[in-house]
Scaffold this motif. Sequence first.
Motif, PDB file in Angstrom:
ATOM      1  N   GLU A 138       1.162  12.296 -76.578  1.00 29.56           N
ATOM      2  CA  GLU A 138       0.832  13.504 -75.559  1.00 29.56           C
ATOM      3  C   GLU A 138       0.556  12.798 -74.407  1.00 29.56           C
ATOM      4  OE1 GLU A 138      -3.066  12.804 -77.943  1.00 29.56           O
ATOM      5  OE2 GLU A 138      -1.125  12.767 -78.211  1.00 29.56           O
ATOM      6  N   SER A 150      -6.527  18.794 -74.003  1.00 29.96           N
ATOM      7  CA  SER A 150      -6.615  17.516 -74.883  1.00 29.96           C
ATOM      8  C   SER A 150      -7.945  17.624 -75.564  1.00 29.96           C
ATOM      9  CB  SER A 150      -6.504  16.417 -73.999  1.00 29.96           C
ATOM     10  OG  SER A 150      -5.335  16.517 -73.031  1.00 29.96           O
ATOM     11  N   GLU A 160      -5.393  17.038 -68.825  1.00 30.18           N
ATOM     12  CA  GLU A 160      -4.605  17.790 -69.907  1.00 30.18           C
ATOM     13  C   GLU A 160      -5.912  18.745 -70.469  1.00 30.18           C
ATOM     14  OE1 GLU A 160      -1.117  16.918 -72.587  1.00 30.18           O
ATOM     15  OE2 GLU A 160      -3.133  15.915 -73.061  1.00 30.18           O
TER      16      GLU A 160
END
Length: 596
Positions: free
Chosen positions: A188, A9, A6
């Motif tokens: 997330e 992130s 990600e």
Amino acid sequence: MANLTEPSSSTSFASSYLSNGSSVYHASIAAAAPSPPAPPAAQERGTNLEVLSLSKLSSNLERLLLDTEFDCTDAEIMVEGSPVGIHRCILAARSRFFRDLFAQEGGGRGGRQEGKPRYDMEKLVPGGRVGREAFMVFLSYLYTGKLKPAPQDVSICVDRFCVHDACRPAIGFAVELMYASSVFQIAELVSLLQRRLLNFVEKAMVEDVIPILQVASHSNLNQLLSNCVQRVARSDLDDIALEKELPQDVADEVRTLRRKSQPKESNGTVDPMHDKRIKRIHRALDIDDVELVKLLLSESGVTLDDAYALHYAAAYCDSKVVSELLDLGSANVNLKNDRGYTPLHVAAMRREPAVIVSLLTKSASVLETTADGHNAVRICRRLTRAKDYLTRTEQCQETNKNKVCIDILEREIRTNQMIGEDSVTSPLLADDLHMKLLYLENRVAFARLFFPAEAKVAMEIAHADTTSEFTGLSSSKSASNLRDVDLNETPVVQNKRLRSRVDALSKTVELGRRYFPHCSQVLDKFLEDDLPDLFYLQKGTPDEQKIKKVRFCELKEDVRKAFSKDKAGNLFSGLSPSSSSSSPKGDAKHHKPVRN
């Protein structure tokens, strides 16, 4: 498992640290007079500097997690019996779950060990469904904001035909990460893993969808749960599996979807009384009462095969119950259920060695395949992580059950005679024949090395010297050996030729076991420990060569002692007029065993 990353992130994570600065810092920013916008070049330099700073922060925090020389952890979490050090300040900052947990420290959920609070994964996550490797990847995400790729040894299976895009270990690792992310409230990461699990749903076998469905139900992931329910409803998974393995509300939803999709004219085709009698038999098996099963069979007229009782017991009952059912002698041990599975296929999916052995001793066929061409060995291999199969078992340590099951099934393939002259026609069964041939060729080759005169006599008695040696698939397919290949040989003729070699070598091995039992035991251990590499003494580093030479000398002594025992017992009288050398000759560098 694919690399789950990600990109944003690390930025979002580090930004949370920057936003938690001191009040003085925020006050100074608020009091500062507005400044004119910086030139584009200056903005770009500022952005690059910020990215560099955040990246350095991420790597520094990761070093805290990985540094073994200086341990500054202040708590531990027990995972699979061993502690994992954590820094409570970081976990509390990243997860509300951990902040609340540490706030109520001393409330019974954590204990103290050497001054550090200790927590148990079994209590933190229902059933302790997060393994050590998954937890370390999860911790790494909390510390760095980046999701590492899954370690291969826990995310790929040991089936050499699998592409590992949706096998059980790949799914299992993602499911473990999802449990950790959901329970520890990292939203997330939950979102990221849900997308990954959605990709698995349509690719995976329906049995492998069940763990995904269970974590989706536990974590209230409605989209993922809906996709799993629809996938199961479209499958041929039977009602018994629905009842045993799914939450009650989910199983009811699957049944409702199935009823809606069934044609109206098909309703009422099931005999309710017959179905009730079968359920009674299954309930009797649930309480391990085989005597009650016998009574129900005699009163109802339903047979064990009608109830697929052996399949049921292989999946859900104690191995003792399976053995008692087999002793009744009225069940077809190779019967296929509506899904095309034999009891041995079901036992391979369960991976319980005692159940597999019970079925094999009653002539269950290890070569029977499912509708998609999988035999029991391949089923078991697709469910087994590389770590569980390849990790060496330490002394006094229990061997992994999956590995034991695979070894039992593969040994059955190697040692049992093939049934039917022309039965080996599919690529899967042919592969089993080739595997057995390679094993027998290696065994006889090493027997000839250890006991040349005796092995020669045994081969002559078995007529093994009149059959052509099998040197493996690679040699028959290579261009250099193309002149040795008979292009007019049909698969049936080839199978007959290979089977005659199998029969001759099997008889040779049987003679060896009969007349040289102690020597045969040495050969068994030699081959099981994968020691044939000892005979390539000049390969490897100098240290490896020294270790090989030491082990080779030990092997020579083992062979000498075994041969002396057999000779003392006169077990080989009549087989050989004179004994051969009772140890491997020379440094064995000229020996050429068959290799895969």
